[in-house]
Design an enzyme around this catalytic site. Structure first.
Site, PDB file in Angstrom:
ATOM      1  CG  HIS A  65      -6.318  21.642   6.449  1.00 46.32           C
ATOM      2  ND1 HIS A  65      -6.869  22.766   6.701  1.00 46.32           N
ATOM      3  CD2 HIS A  65      -5.491  21.391   7.545  1.00 46.32           C
ATOM      4  CE1 HIS A  65      -6.339  23.611   7.590  1.00 46.32           C
ATOM      5  NE2 HIS A  65      -5.511  22.743   8.368  1.00 46.32           N
ATOM      6  CG  LEU A  66      -0.458  17.827   7.571  1.00 45.30           C
ATOM      7  CD1 LEU A  66       0.373  16.885   6.913  1.00 45.30           C
ATOM      8  CD2 LEU A  66       0.276  18.623   8.713  1.00 45.30           C
ATOM      9  CG  HIS A  67      -6.083  15.423   9.062  1.00 42.80           C
ATOM     10  ND1 HIS A  67      -5.954  15.658   7.531  1.00 42.80           N
ATOM     11  CD2 HIS A  67      -6.619  14.194   8.956  1.00 42.80           C
ATOM     12  CE1 HIS A  67      -6.896  14.951   6.945  1.00 42.80           C
ATOM     13  NE2 HIS A  67      -7.073  13.813   8.063  1.00 42.80           N
ATOM     14  CD  GLN A  68       0.573  12.651  13.772  1.00 44.97           C
ATOM     15  OE1 GLN A  68       0.889  12.222  12.673  1.00 44.97           O
ATOM     16  NE2 GLN A  68       1.172  12.351  14.875  1.00 44.97           N
TER      17      GLN A  68
END
Length: 189
Positions: free
Chosen positions: A139-142
């Site tokens: 799950h992409l996260h910045q």
């Protein structure tokens, strides 16, 4: 010193090195609740967090396609993650709206942290894939990591431990209560 012990070498003699034990981090190290693939959204902590109350999920701010959550294992106080609601693993899979909102929420997070805690700098970034250092690659996260003069000392390097002076719940409440919403989106080209 509470929580600090001396360890003995194999012969049973103390080695004169103090240790600060952090057994709670074993859940993170062992991969507890980390999805292995993008298809495992039901087990994903970034999919679960926005379904909870803001307090229980450590959600600081909710946008239309993305939200901001406090990192459960922060590098420094106020370490935030900007995540799309949609379970997506790779930056190239984002919709245009998600991509724009990640940028806008990152900007708002920086402004909010600066006004509440006087951060002097930031580390921003996304680790794409486990081999690139993503703790939760599915799950992409910045990352939005506030930095302060002298915030890094021997503890993370020697003790592999971070001293965080503020409880997560208190940090979440402070940032949520003082969120700087610029009210718009970034202009499109």
């Amino acid at each position: 010193m509470a929580g600090v012990e001396q360890a003995a070498d194999f012969a049973g003699d103390p080695d004169h090195i103090e240790r600060l034990w952090t057994p709670h981090r074993m859940a993170y190290i062992n991969g507890e609740n980390k999805p292995k693939t993008a298809d495992e959204g039901k087990e994903c902590p970034f999919c679960r967090a926005p379904r909870r109350s803001d307090e229980d999920g450590l959600v600081v701010h909710r946008g239309e396609t993305c939200y901001v959550v406090l990192n459960l294992y922060p590098y420094s106080p106020g370490h935030l993650l900007v995540c799309p609601y949609r379970h997506v693993a790779d930056f190239t899979e984002l919709t245009d709206d998600e991509m724009v909102e990640i940028g806008r929420l990152t900007r708002q997070a920086m402004t909010t942290i600066r006004t509440t805690s006087q951060a002097q700098g930031f580390n921003l970034g996304m680790n794409q894939g486990a081999v690139a250092g993503a703790g939760i690659a599915a799950h992409l996260h910045q990352h939005v990591v506030p930095r302060y003069q002298g915030d890094s000392n021997f503890l993370p390097i020697v003790g592999q431990t971070r001293a965080l002076p503020v409880l997560l719940a208190d940090t979440r409440r402070l940032l949520a209560d003082n969120w700087v919403d610029d009210g718009g989106v970034l202009p499109r080209a």
